[in-house]
Enzyme design. Structure first.
Site, short mmCIF file in Angstrom:
data_model
loop_
_atom_site.label_atom_id
_atom_site.label_comp_id
_atom_site.label_asym_id
_atom_site.label_seq_id
_atom_site.Cartn_x
_atom_site.Cartn_y
_atom_site.Cartn_z
N LYS A 263 52.75 -22.64 15.07
CA LYS A 263 51.92 -23.26 16.10
C LYS A 263 50.78 -22.31 16.45
O LYS A 263 51.02 -21.14 16.73
CB LYS A 263 52.80 -23.57 17.32
CG LYS A 263 52.16 -24.51 18.31
CD LYS A 263 53.16 -25.17 19.23
CE LYS A 263 52.42 -25.99 20.26
NZ LYS A 263 53.27 -26.81 21.08
N GLU A 349 63.86 -38.18 28.23
CA GLU A 349 63.70 -38.60 29.63
C GLU A 349 64.88 -39.43 30.11
O GLU A 349 65.33 -39.29 31.25
CB GLU A 349 62.40 -39.39 29.80
CG GLU A 349 61.13 -38.54 29.71
CD GLU A 349 60.70 -38.19 28.28
OE1 GLU A 349 61.30 -38.71 27.32
OE2 GLU A 349 59.74 -37.39 28.12
N ARG A 377 60.23 -44.33 29.95
CA ARG A 377 61.33 -44.21 28.98
C ARG A 377 62.70 -44.28 29.66
O ARG A 377 63.71 -44.54 29.01
CB ARG A 377 61.22 -42.86 28.25
CG ARG A 377 60.18 -42.81 27.18
CD ARG A 377 60.61 -43.69 26.02
NE ARG A 377 59.59 -43.84 25.02
CZ ARG A 377 59.37 -42.97 24.03
NH1 ARG A 377 60.11 -41.89 23.94
NH2 ARG A 377 58.44 -43.20 23.15
C1 TPP Z 1 58.27 -39.34 25.57
C2 TPP Z 1 57.40 -38.13 25.68
N1 TPP Z 1 57.76 -37.10 26.48
C3 TPP Z 1 56.98 -36.01 26.60
C4 TPP Z 1 55.81 -35.93 25.93
C5 TPP Z 1 54.87 -34.74 26.14
N2 TPP Z 1 54.69 -33.99 24.90
C6 TPP Z 1 53.59 -34.11 24.13
S1 TPP Z 1 53.64 -33.18 22.77
C7 TPP Z 1 55.12 -32.54 23.22
C8 TPP Z 1 55.79 -31.53 22.34
C9 TPP Z 1 56.02 -32.08 21.00
O1 TPP Z 1 56.68 -31.12 20.24
P1 TPP Z 1 56.90 -31.39 18.71
O2 TPP Z 1 57.34 -32.79 18.50
O3 TPP Z 1 57.78 -30.33 18.18
O4 TPP Z 1 55.44 -31.29 18.11
P2 TPP Z 1 54.48 -30.01 18.06
O5 TPP Z 1 53.54 -30.11 19.22
O6 TPP Z 1 55.32 -28.79 18.11
O7 TPP Z 1 53.77 -30.18 16.77
C10 TPP Z 1 55.57 -33.07 24.41
C11 TPP Z 1 56.83 -32.70 25.09
C12 TPP Z 1 55.44 -37.02 25.12
N3 TPP Z 1 54.30 -37.06 24.47
N4 TPP Z 1 56.25 -38.10 25.02
#
Ligand code: TPP
Length: 611
Positions: A263, A349, A377
């Site tokens: 990242k 959630e 959710r």
């Molecule tokens: C249902 C939901 N909860 C929380 C989020 C907020 N959110 C956006 S990106 C993220 C992290 C995602 O992590 P990952 O899937 O590992 O992808 P990365 O950013 O590491 O590539 C979160 C928690 C979201 N988009 N959707």
């Protein structure tokens, strides 16, 4: 191939440049540049199907699919969205922003293409934090039944926004530890030798059976549900990635390809602090450091953070919960002060809310800090586990209303509408920082479920006069006046006050401003009295007009046979595109000028009737 490697660096440079000016998702996009190039190199997504989970990591994809010239408009009004958007490009199949849906929508496309005899490949790219979302697991469970090509690329950077939490995260961590880079290269070579290349499908299938056994380090969960699992593969070694994808593409069965990425890759400050640079606002670089513009007033999130700490110091039953968003919801300070009273359950959630119910039943006082849009959710858990049981859980709904540059996929415009019908729930919207602290104290004293909504914004200047404690179903009159009433909710109280002041000065119109404080239960006495005699009432809310506070007032008037000279300003029945929050509020008429003008019209119309 060297050109492709150069392309990855060029993509990163472009992304850093635009995000530093417009804000946006930086670190995840920097990490996925090579993987995006490799996917586009190996597949033809004008025919094949590419689904991004969440969608926040699609910047390189946008640049590579004909949107390079507009990329500088990212997240700006009228510009490119920060998420996939079918309105922009046929390469974006779904407008997404919530985690966990990609495997399910990909499965649907796979079934549809199969039925229509379309020979497409289907690829879902899912992060290590999103793959544990309940929806992802439901999708995996079902997609494993497909008897065709179906590729899930697990983009594992060991981070959600913060570190990924939970048992699967730990399993992936073990895989990472087992396959440190030198080793990873060997295992990838081994993998490449075993993967089919150019054989007939039947031969390929034979290889896959063996392939199942070639898994060196992988967590068993994918194989348990019936997926082939391959990996881990280094996500920044473009030639190898391409070779692996070319072979994995041919597998006619559901397959997970596990890819390690870093990242923030290629940007020192983003690698050092990937959480801070997950989704930064605009910044400038001075002496190698990113410098952000400080807000002129504390944000609602910061205010909540402080208020919660104060409550937690007074009452040791207070525990805080987040679904993978400690930073965004203001729980970082709480985690530092009370590490044993803080739970980060990952992107789950529904589980967070149901678990909060268990905590409350066990005598704790859980505060679930969650974005309004993501509480959607967990609607069923609020219904059944909280409201039906009458449990004292406090839901703190950050990013309620219009959210600005994240746009349509993240607005929290519906929480009052979907929570209001649930018996026993109390819905609060504080009007300034002090009210947010009072609302939280009230919520923690109340013996039942409470939701408090506040926006992604700075708090306004304090409302005039002392801030009385919250009393169940009691509004706060913040300005007196007999000609008309503005009944405002939450962050809309401040512009309502400005509109009333302007009308008094410019038009001599005396409008009262009532801060509703409660969207449920309503202050029936105050509202009924203000409606009496047909006095105009303008309801102003940073929420959908359908089902919000205005609807509640009209229901009250109908139930009690009161004269309802009521108009409502709120979010219209359409998806509001990305722009700054101020631009969005202006666009939908939730600004001081429109409030003043609408009230003037109401007063003028009434005067005409009386003439
Ligand atoms: C249902 C939901 N909860 C929380 C989020 C907020 N959110 C956006 S990106 C993220 C992290 C995602 O992590 P990952 O899937 O590992 O992808 P990365 O950013 O590491 O590539 C979160 C928690 C979201 N988009 N959707």
């Amino acid at each position: 191939m060297p050109e492709l490697t150069g392309l990855a660096d060029a993509l990163r440079e472009r992304i850093i440049d635009v995000v530093s000016r417009n804000g946006g998702h930086l670190a995840s996009n920097l990490g996925i540049a090579e993987l995006t190039i490799a996917l586009h190199y190996v597949f033809d997504f004008s025919q094949d199907r590419l689904l991004w989970d969440v969608g926040h990591q699609c910047y390189a994809h946008k640049i590579l699919t004909g949107r390079s010239r507009q990329f500088g408009t990212l997240r700006r009004k009228g510009g490119l969205s920060g998420f996939p958007s079918p309105a922009e490009s046929p390469y974006d199949l779904f407008a997404t922003g919530h985690a966990g849906a990609a495997i399910s929508t990909a499965a649907g496309l796979a079934w549809a293409d199969q039925r229509a005899h379309r020979d497409t490949s289907v690829v879902a790219v899912v992060g290590d934090a999103s793959i544990v979302n309940g929806l992802s697991l439901e999708g995996l469970n079902n997609a494993a039944m497909l008897r065709r090509q179906f590729l899930v690329v697990l983009n594992d950077n060991s981070m959600a926004i913060d570190r990924t939490r939970g048992a699967l995260a730990e399993a992936l961590e073990r895989v990472r530890m087992d396959a440190r880079y030198g080793d990873l290269k060997n295992s990838t070579e081994h993998l490449l030798q075993r993967l089919p290349m150019g054989e007939e499908i039947s031969d390929a299938l034979k290889h896959i059976k063996e392939g199942l056994r070639t898994t060196l380090h992988g967590p068993k969960v994918f194989e348990t549900v019936g997926f082939n699992y391959f990996g881990p593969v280094g996500g920044h070694d473009l030639p190898t990635l391409i070779r692996v994808l070319e072979r994995v593409r041919r597998i006619p069965r559901p397959t997970v390809l596990h890819v390690h990425t870093e990242k923030g890759r290629g940007c020192v400050y983003a690698v050092d602090d990937p959480c801070r640079f997950h989704s930064p606002s605009a910044y400038t670089i001075r002496e190698g450091k990113a410098v952000f513009e400080a807000p002129s007033r504390p944000t609602w999130t910061k205010t909540f953070s402080r208020a919660l700490l104060a409550c937690a110091r007074r009452d040791e039953r207070v525990v805080a919960m987040t679904a993978a968003m400690p930073d965004g919801t203001g729980l970082v300070e709480f985690r530092e002060a009370f590490p044993d009273r803080m739970l980060d359950v990952g992107i789950s959630e529904s589980h967070a809310v149901a678990m909060a119910a268990g905590l409350a039943r066990g005598g704790q006082r859980p505060v679930v800090a969650i974005y309004s849009t993501f509480l959607q959710r967990a609607f069923d858990q609020v219904f059944e586990e909280l409201c039906l049981q009458k449990l004292p859980v406090v839901l703190c709904l950050d990013r309620a209303g219009l959210v600005g540059p994240d746009g349509a996929v993240h607005h929290g415009f519906a929480d009052i509408a979907y929570l209001r019908p649930l018996p026993g729930i109390v819905l609060l919207a504080p009007g300034d920082a002090e009210e947010l602290a009072e609302a939280l104290s009230f919520a923690l004293r109340h013996d039942g479920p409470v939701a408090i909504r506040y926006p992604r914004d700075e708090t306004p200047a304090p409302l005039p006069g002392p801030c009385p404690p919250f009393e169940l179903g009691r509004a706060r009159v913040v300005r007196e006046g007999d000609d008309a009433t503005i009944l405002a909710c939450g962050a809309m109280v401040a512009p309502a006050m400005q509109a009333a002041e302007y009308l008094a000065d410019a038009r001599g119109l005396r409008a009262a401003v009532v801060n509703a404080r409660f969207a449920k239960p309503l202050d029936v006495t105050t509202i009924s009295r203000r409606l009496a005699g047909g006095t105009p009432m303008l309801v102003v809310e940073d929420h959908a007009r359908i089902g919000g506070l205005g609807s509640a007032v009209l229901e009250l008037a109908a139930d009690r046979n009161l004269p309802a000279n009521v108009r409502c300003l709120g979010i219209p029945d359409r998806f509001v595109a990305h722009a700054s929050r101020a631009e969005q509020l202006h666009e939908v008429g939730l600004d001081r000028e429109t409030i003043a003008e609408t009230l003037c019209q109401m007063v003028a119309a009434r005067a005409e009737v009386h003439e």
